[in-house]
Design a protein around this motif. Structure first.
Motif, PDB file in Angstrom:
ATOM      1  N   LYS A   1       0.851  -1.207   0.000  1.00 47.95           N
ATOM      2  CA  LYS A   1       0.000   0.000   0.000  1.00 47.95           C
ATOM      3  C   LYS A   1       0.881   1.250   0.000  1.00 47.95           C
ATOM      4  CE  LYS A   1      -3.889  -2.409   2.028  1.00 47.95           C
ATOM      5  NZ  LYS A   1      -4.801  -2.704   3.126  1.00 47.95           N
TER       6      LYS A   1
ATOM      7  N   LEU B   1      -6.489   3.996   6.937  1.00 48.61           N
ATOM      8  CA  LEU B   1      -6.768   2.564   6.849  1.00 48.61           C
ATOM      9  C   LEU B   1      -6.086   1.859   8.008  1.00 48.61           C
ATOM     10  CD1 LEU B   1      -6.885   0.201   3.936  1.00 48.61           C
ATOM     11  CD2 LEU B   1      -5.218  -0.288   5.721  1.00 48.61           C
ATOM     12  N   VAL B   2      -6.860   1.150   8.791  1.00 47.65           N
ATOM     13  CA  VAL B   2      -6.292   0.315   9.855  1.00 47.65           C
ATOM     14  C   VAL B   2      -6.312  -1.120   9.336  1.00 47.65           C
ATOM     15  CG1 VAL B   2      -6.525  -0.479  12.230  1.00 47.65           C
ATOM     16  CG2 VAL B   2      -7.076   1.894  11.660  1.00 47.65           C
ATOM     17  N   GLN B   3      -5.140  -1.695   9.174  1.00 43.60           N
ATOM     18  CA  GLN B   3      -5.031  -3.034   8.582  1.00 43.60           C
ATOM     19  C   GLN B   3      -5.702  -4.077   9.484  1.00 43.60           C
ATOM     20  OE1 GLN B   3      -3.806  -3.508   5.530  1.00 43.60           O
ATOM     21  NE2 GLN B   3      -4.161  -5.700   5.591  1.00 43.60           N
ATOM     22  N   LEU B   4      -6.500  -4.940   8.877  1.00 43.09           N
ATOM     23  CA  LEU B   4      -7.164  -6.033   9.599  1.00 43.09           C
ATOM     24  C   LEU B   4      -6.491  -7.352   9.230  1.00 43.09           C
ATOM     25  CD1 LEU B   4     -10.856  -4.907   9.027  1.00 43.09           C
ATOM     26  CD2 LEU B   4      -9.403  -4.456  11.017  1.00 43.09           C
TER      27      LEU B   4
ATOM     28  N   ASP C   1     -11.525   2.591   3.413  1.00 47.50           N
ATOM     29  CA  ASP C   1     -11.868   1.165   3.404  1.00 47.50           C
ATOM     30  C   ASP C   1     -13.370   0.957   3.199  1.00 47.50           C
ATOM     31  OD1 ASP C   1     -10.032  -0.930   3.599  1.00 47.50           O
ATOM     32  OD2 ASP C   1      -9.651  -0.580   5.733  1.00 47.50           O
TER      33      ASP C   1
ATOM     34  N   THR D   1     -12.148  -4.367  -1.983  1.00 50.55           N
ATOM     35  CA  THR D   1     -12.173  -5.683  -2.653  1.00 50.55           C
ATOM     36  C   THR D   1     -13.448  -5.852  -3.491  1.00 50.55           C
ATOM     37  OG1 THR D   1     -10.757  -6.606  -0.949  1.00 50.55           O
ATOM     38  CG2 THR D   1     -11.988  -8.175  -2.285  1.00 50.55           C
TER      39      THR D   1
ATOM     40  N   ARG E   1      -3.618 -19.768   2.010  1.00 53.82           N
ATOM     41  CA  ARG E   1      -2.236 -20.280   1.920  1.00 53.82           C
ATOM     42  C   ARG E   1      -2.216 -21.740   2.336  1.00 53.82           C
ATOM     43  NH1 ARG E   1       0.914 -15.738   1.200  1.00 53.82           N
ATOM     44  NH2 ARG E   1      -0.505 -14.038   1.677  1.00 53.82           N
TER      45      ARG E   1
ATOM     46  N   LEU F   1      -0.556 -20.409  -2.808  1.00 53.48           N
ATOM     47  CA  LEU F   1      -1.753 -19.588  -2.670  1.00 53.48           C
ATOM     48  C   LEU F   1      -2.873 -20.150  -3.538  1.00 53.48           C
ATOM     49  CD1 LEU F   1      -1.638 -17.049  -0.954  1.00 53.48           C
ATOM     50  CD2 LEU F   1      -1.358 -15.715  -3.030  1.00 53.48           C
TER      51      LEU F   1
ATOM     52  N   PRO G   1      -2.925 -16.362  -7.443  1.00 53.06           N
ATOM     53  CA  PRO G   1      -2.931 -14.896  -7.335  1.00 53.06           C
ATOM     54  C   PRO G   1      -3.136 -14.242  -8.701  1.00 53.06           C
ATOM     55  CG  PRO G   1      -0.676 -15.747  -7.309  1.00 53.06           C
ATOM     56  CD  PRO G   1      -1.575 -16.947  -7.358  1.00 53.06           C
ATOM     57  N   GLY G   2      -3.211 -12.904  -8.668  1.00 53.92           N
ATOM     58  CA  GLY G   2      -3.241 -12.130  -9.908  1.00 53.92           C
ATOM     59  C   GLY G   2      -4.636 -11.779 -10.397  1.00 53.92           C
ATOM     60  N   GLY G   3      -5.653 -12.016  -9.564  1.00 54.95           N
ATOM     61  CA  GLY G   3      -7.017 -11.666  -9.956  1.00 54.95           C
ATOM     62  C   GLY G   3      -7.523 -10.489  -9.138  1.00 54.95           C
TER      63      GLY G   3
ATOM     64  N   GLY H   1      -6.951  -9.824  -5.882  1.00 48.03           N
ATOM     65  CA  GLY H   1      -6.006  -9.272  -4.891  1.00 48.03           C
ATOM     66  C   GLY H   1      -5.420  -7.927  -5.284  1.00 48.03           C
ATOM     67  N   PRO H   2      -4.778  -7.821  -6.456  1.00 51.93           N
ATOM     68  CA  PRO H   2      -4.183  -6.533  -6.837  1.00 51.93           C
ATOM     69  C   PRO H   2      -5.200  -5.394  -6.939  1.00 51.93           C
ATOM     70  CG  PRO H   2      -3.393  -8.311  -8.261  1.00 51.93           C
ATOM     71  CD  PRO H   2      -4.480  -8.886  -7.422  1.00 51.93           C
TER      72      PRO H   2
ATOM     73  N   THR I   1      -7.606  -4.811  -4.908  1.00 51.48           N
ATOM     74  CA  THR I   1      -7.892  -4.260  -3.569  1.00 51.48           C
ATOM     75  C   THR I   1      -7.029  -3.027  -3.319  1.00 51.48           C
ATOM     76  OG1 THR I   1      -8.509  -6.432  -2.752  1.00 51.48           O
ATOM     77  CG2 THR I   1      -7.839  -4.831  -1.100  1.00 51.48           C
TER      78      THR I   1
HETATM   79  N1  LIG Z   1      -8.200  -2.642   6.467  1.00 49.76           N
HETATM   80  C1  LIG Z   1      -8.198  -3.682   5.615  1.00 49.76           C
HETATM   81  N2  LIG Z   1      -7.649  -4.854   5.990  1.00 49.76           N
HETATM   82  C2  LIG Z   1      -7.682  -5.891   5.122  1.00 49.76           C
HETATM   83  C3  LIG Z   1      -8.224  -5.746   3.820  1.00 49.76           C
HETATM   84  C4  LIG Z   1      -8.790  -4.509   3.463  1.00 49.76           C
HETATM   85  O1  LIG Z   1      -9.330  -4.313   2.336  1.00 49.76           O
HETATM   86  N3  LIG Z   1      -8.743  -3.498   4.384  1.00 49.76           N
HETATM   87  N4  LIG Z   1      -8.134  -6.794   2.899  1.00 49.76           N
HETATM   88  C5  LIG Z   1      -7.327  -7.960   3.190  1.00 49.76           C
HETATM   89  C6  LIG Z   1      -5.880  -7.887   2.820  1.00 49.76           C
HETATM   90  N5  LIG Z   1      -5.513  -7.033   1.687  1.00 49.76           N
HETATM   91  C7  LIG Z   1      -5.455  -5.703   1.879  1.00 49.76           C
HETATM   92  O2  LIG Z   1      -5.346  -5.183   2.942  1.00 49.76           O
HETATM   93  C8  LIG Z   1      -4.990  -7.594   0.478  1.00 49.76           C
HETATM   94  C9  LIG Z   1      -5.039  -8.938   0.224  1.00 49.76           C
HETATM   95  C10 LIG Z   1      -4.442  -9.463  -0.938  1.00 49.76           C
HETATM   96  C11 LIG Z   1      -3.807  -8.644  -1.845  1.00 49.76           C
HETATM   97  C12 LIG Z   1      -3.091  -9.173  -3.043  1.00 49.76           C
HETATM   98  O3  LIG Z   1      -2.611  -8.412  -3.858  1.00 49.76           O
HETATM   99  N6  LIG Z   1      -2.955 -10.480  -3.152  1.00 49.76           N
HETATM  100  C13 LIG Z   1      -2.147 -11.084  -4.206  1.00 49.76           C
HETATM  101  C14 LIG Z   1      -1.319 -12.183  -3.578  1.00 49.76           C
HETATM  102  C15 LIG Z   1      -0.303 -11.619  -2.633  1.00 49.76           C
HETATM  103  C16 LIG Z   1       0.281 -12.676  -1.725  1.00 49.76           C
HETATM  104  O4  LIG Z   1       1.182 -13.363  -2.151  1.00 49.76           O
HETATM  105  O5  LIG Z   1      -0.188 -12.753  -0.581  1.00 49.76           O
HETATM  106  C17 LIG Z   1      -3.015 -11.681  -5.280  1.00 49.76           C
HETATM  107  O6  LIG Z   1      -4.138 -12.134  -4.969  1.00 49.76           O
HETATM  108  O7  LIG Z   1      -2.578 -11.695  -6.411  1.00 49.76           O
HETATM  109  C18 LIG Z   1      -3.775  -7.288  -1.593  1.00 49.76           C
HETATM  110  C19 LIG Z   1      -4.356  -6.768  -0.442  1.00 49.76           C
HETATM  111  C20 LIG Z   1      -7.352  -8.257   4.696  1.00 49.76           C
HETATM  112  N7  LIG Z   1      -7.157  -7.099   5.478  1.00 49.76           N
END
Ligand SMILES: Nc1nc2c(c(=O)[nH]1)N[C@@H](CN(C=O)c1ccc(C(=O)N[C@@H](CCC(=O)O)C(=O)O)cc1)CN2
Length: 297
Positions: free
Chosen positions: A53, A95-98, A120, A143, A236, A247, A267-269, A271-272, A274
């Motif tokens: 981020k 943003l507070v990470q969860l 968020d 997401t 995972r 993954l 990965p690659g769908g 996730g990026p 978000t």
């Molecule tokens: N405050 C928040 N916490 C969390 C959120 C959120 O939206 N807000 N979402 C998830 C985690 N997340 C972002 O925080 C997130 C998850 C996955 C990816 C991503 O790019 N994944 C890649 C794989 C990466 C890997 O190897 O792990 C992919 O799918 O290609 C980005 C962000 C929980 N917490």
């Protein structure tokens, strides 16, 4: 022919647009979009996401700060930090990470974030706005917003008349995803652990969104031929190359790809997307704070 939806490419496109929008805002008003990301503890996956981020925010030309707090940080100290960020005019997105450690009430922290900096989209005000279709002033959770962009690009048409099934009813993905699909005129069913005959329900879906957190649960014979399949799962598993974890999504990709018209990989769908949508929400917040009409992504 099945289309593999390239989330990385779409995310890169969104980030490029965010960067241009940020440059325009800075040139016109002098306001530099600012984001603060707060992480508590040392969860390795969370650390990776938070670092990404920060990197993307820099790429977008934002002012970006990170607060990395120890795992024994008290709830009251975290509330105090969020209140300080709420009052900081240089910060447009918080943003507070969860997940947060168990001794901290995540709901309380989320509701402490000012709704107009809640990039968020988890604050009750933003949840309510999404539920009532007030999208011009809402922040939509990243997401589901990213998944929706992938669906729109894959289908390239209005969703009216299409059946969408969302598997999973979390506040972060399942429920907002259902609302977005409903706002786009799809006919939406939300399925969960107590849904009867889930395979048959999934087979009725033109758009199938899997957000259930169970590795490879959705099999190919649950997928309607030609359906658009969006896999939000990130699980995972042991047994990857070189002793690393591997993954996988909530969809059994190999068998589902044989049926789907379009499908996101993991990965690659999703996730990026978000992180890309987090950047989009932050620049939108800065536009609003500067009294400018915000771009759409
Ligand atoms: N405050 C928040 N916490 C969390 C959120 C959120 O939206 N807000 N979402 C998830 C985690 N997340 C972002 O925080 C997130 C998850 C996955 C990816 C991503 O790019 N994944 C890649 C794989 C990466 C890997 O190897 O792990 C992919 O799918 O290609 C980005 C962000 C929980 N917490």
């Amino acid at each position: 022919m099945t289309t593999v939806i390239d989330g990385k490419a779409v995310a890169a496109d969104v980030v490029a647009k965010v960067r241009v929008a940020a440059e325009q805002l800075i040139a016109k008003t002098g306001v530099v979009p600012g984001i603060a990301v707060v992480i508590v503890g040392h969860d390795p996956a969370s650390q990776v996401y938070v670092a990404s981020k920060g990197k993307k925010a820099k790429e977008c030309g934002f002012h970006s700060i990170e607060h990395a707090l120890s795992s024994d940080t008290s709830e009251s100290d975290l509330v105090a930090l969020v209140e300080k960020l709420n009052a900081d005019p240089a910060i447009h997105g918080i943003l507070v990470q969860l997940p947060l450690p168990n001794h901290i009430d995540a709901g309380k922290i989320i509701q402490t974030i000012a709704a107009d900096k809640d990039v968020d989209g988890f604050h009750f005000t933003n949840v309510g706005k999404l539920g009532t279709g007030e999208l011009d002033t809402a922040f939509v959770p990243c997401t589901p917003a990213g998944s929706m962009l992938l669906i729109e690009r894959a289908l390239g048409r209005d969703l009216s008349g299409l059946n969408a099934v969302v598997v999973g009813r979390s506040n972060i993905v399942g429920k907002p995803m259902a609302n977005l699909l409903l706002n786009a005129n799809a006919t939406v069913t939300v399925a969960h652990s107590r849904t009867k005959d889930l395979p048959a329900l999934c087979r009725s879906a033109d758009i199938l969104v899997a957000a259930v957190g169970r590795p490879e649960m959705i099999k190919g014979d649950w997928v309607k031929p030609g359906a658009t399949v969006i896999d939000v799962g990130i699980n995972r598993l042991d047994g990857g190359a070189n002793g690393k974890s591997k993954l996988v999504g909530d969809v059994d990709y190999a068998s589902a790809a044989e049926q789907a018209g379009a499908i996101t990989p993991v990965p690659g769908g999703v996730g990026p997307m978000t992180i890309a949508l987090l950047m989009a929400n932050t620049v939108v917040s800065a536009f609003r704070a500067a009294g400018q009409a915000a771009p759409r992504f």
